[in-house]
Design an enzyme around this catalytic site. Sequence first.
Site, PDB file in Angstrom:
ATOM      1  N   LYS A 528       0.788  -1.179   0.018  1.00 24.26           N
ATOM      2  CA  LYS A 528       0.108  -0.066   0.143  1.00 24.26           C
ATOM      3  C   LYS A 528       0.840   1.211  -0.156  1.00 24.26           C
ATOM      4  CE  LYS A 528      -3.906   1.970   2.391  1.00 24.26           C
ATOM      5  NZ  LYS A 528      -4.967   1.890   3.613  1.00 24.26           N
ATOM      6  N   ASP A 623     -14.693   2.942   9.350  1.00 31.07           N
ATOM      7  CA  ASP A 623     -14.873   2.709   7.708  1.00 31.07           C
ATOM      8  C   ASP A 623     -15.038   1.285   7.323  1.00 31.07           C
ATOM      9  OD1 ASP A 623     -15.121   3.825   5.311  1.00 31.07           O
ATOM     10  OD2 ASP A 623     -13.335   3.838   4.702  1.00 31.07           O
TER      11      ASP A 623
END
Length: 852
Positions: A528, A623
């Site tokens: 990432k 989230d």
Amino acid sequence: MGFAPFLAFSLLFPFFTFLSSAPLAFHAVYPNFTASNFKFIDDSGTFLASLNNTFTASITNSKSDSSNYFFLITHVVSDTIIWSANPYNPVSISSPLTLSPAGLSLSDDDSGALVWSTPPLPSPVAAMHLLDSGNLLLLDHANVTLWQSFDVPTDTILVGQRLPVRNPLFPATTEDDDMSFRLLLTDDDLLLQWNQLTFWKLSMDLKAFRHSYSPVSFLAINGSGFYLFASDGSTVVMHLSLNSNLGELFRFGRLGFDGRFKITSFVNGGFVDEFVGPSENCQLPTPCGKLGLCSSGTCSCPPSFTGDSQNKNGCVPADSSVSLASPCGNVSKANVAGELNSSFSYLRLTDGVDYFANNFMEPENHGGDLQSCKDLCSRNCSCLGIFYEDSSSSCFLIWDKIGSVMSAKRSRVGYIKTLQMTPISEGKSRKRIPLVGLILIPSSAIFLVIAIGVLLCFRRLRVLATLQRSESSSSMELDMTLIPGLPVRYGYDEIVTATDNFKTQIGSGGFGTVFKGTLPDKSVVAVKKISSQGAQGRVNFCAEIAVIGNIHHVNLVRLKGFCVEGRQKLLVLEYMNRGSLDKALFGDGPVLEWRERLEIALGTARGLAYLHSGCDHKIIHCDVKPENILLSQSLGVKISDFGLSKLLTPEQSGRFTTLRGTRGYLAPEWLTSSAISDKTDVYSYGMVLLEIVRGKKNCSFEEKDGEYFPLVALEMHMMGGRYLELADPRLEGRVRGEEVEMLVRVGLCCVHEDPALRPTMANVVGMLEGGVAVAVANANPILESLNFLYLYGSKFSEPSNLTPQNQSALWRALVSATTTTTQPHPILGNHKSNSHRTASSHLSSHQLSGPR
């Protein structure tokens, strides 16, 4: 046995217990029974046998010449002890074992002290039986089992017995044994540990096969293999095949004195080891004693050490002026007496050696040099040595006890903490200090203290100034050595090579882009690349590596490493080869089958429950959405991006008001003054659960005749439970009605407007597993708290043809609204309990995030 024979036998039985003219062995005994080895003339101590005499219970000594006696269960043909009540507390030959209505107890005859007993029981004991399975039972008058030996194993597990999670086996010991081994079943693996340090895992054994990533509930042995089962008792998480063609046999698993776990069968008059873990001697913690070097199964002392490793007495420094450091609380008499001066030093082990625990634990520190690793050990009296890995700047510490070292190819270098002993000669006369010295020394000391204080003040000011400059400069690299528990740190060039210069993109999100990569050890990873370069990006990055790096759960994505060079910040994550749930659920590929959806729902719930209540600090994801739920081909389910959330204490949660998350999944409290809590994640999970049922987004502006599915689900629930109509039509009926109902009802419970009415994620797991009824408190849809879905639905149906700009304008207008909502609904009526809230508290989670 009928009542009359039972009564007669009960009246006569106390008389039998006092006989000493014949051996006593019954198939059942009853309360007010007392036995000891002294009462049985055959010296076997046997007083109870199973129906077919397969097993016996006795009070006997472990060795014929020993005066230590134990209450044992023994397999008769093989003469194998399979259970002991008091393996670590032997008693004398006349110590009594007593069965009373309160339970079973063993006392010491000399002192009368209680040595062992069953725990308090819910009802009086009526009988004690020994089954042909080897299980000792205490039963009440209704034949209900009050206690069984299978629930409290010692070192052995039998066929038909279950060993639950967190219920370890320990090796049986004798009076001159001091063992620290245990076999421990966790929710994702079976471990062997020495002094709580892992040295073997079943999952790493080549003979073991993993079938599922469901949390493990118990292990069991049967005629075909060794199994780790999930909580439903049928899902196999991991298994090890055994020979099923041996015919009639007696099979058992046992943790031995040496720390090995063996599965053994008694066949045709002999023992056969069907499985041994670990299989190699050098994989054990102490095959050659303290600091003995194990290589290809043979023992020796490393260079600079001497001793008798062949007899496992271990090795000591060859230099007699150096001794091994002692752990906390174990200081030599010479040091206590002040006869020796001592200082820490480190004796280097030879190249090509490693310590058994290093491959099973996280480094104590990352990013420091060798000297900082030594300093870390020197500051802790429990640390007895270090291993330092230069390639990753990883520091491993040896705690409390030192085992053997082993030959290895890994590039770690070991140092053993030692004391440099300097004797003070007793014959030396003490020199007298002149009077002027007595005056000058204290004065000098005062000036020295003042000078040191001034220097420390200047140094502190310099550090503060440096920190301020560091915070103000976005190009200043963070000092990662200040963050404990970090995973492996990679260089940027290593990441570029692993990702083939970021060639294959596999995902993207609000904090960066994800690429597929391959490490030098051929393991596939997800890298990432953090796109945010501002201060907020640094904060989130630090939070992510600090949180994810220390959290390990089967349903949470594992952080394997990171990279920080200049403005480049990257995470090396566990790779999930099936992608995210949104692609599997909403994409054009094969439809996600119902059984898979149930596994995904349960795995996600378990991961969130661990974040909320299983960690040292409560972690709120903030989230939860299908894009952050990752899948593997073997049905592994893992939550990602939870490291971007904050660690909240109850005091902090009330101040956490920054709007976060993704439209469609945001809870109403984000737009009110309500505290953000773990119940915020529960709301998002409920929305995801409803999407799993339907197979499409709960709401979408792009659909002309779209529907707000949570409102549809609520109406179907109120109209008599037409739950099957809610299931994904692509499944073509391949669902179970009761399971669809369960997911819908649980989903509605999770999206209650009032956070207090939502269940905890632990309760959600219980409901999905079937252990907690949906109808219990906080687990049944409350219509008054679902009233807001009508407003969400009506607002959703209006803007189906709006452009993204108009959608954003609508969202801003709804957020700024301040009028109360008290209009009655056609079915629910007035929503009085929430009439004090503003319209903003009733906005759809789809609308309140705005376009992203």
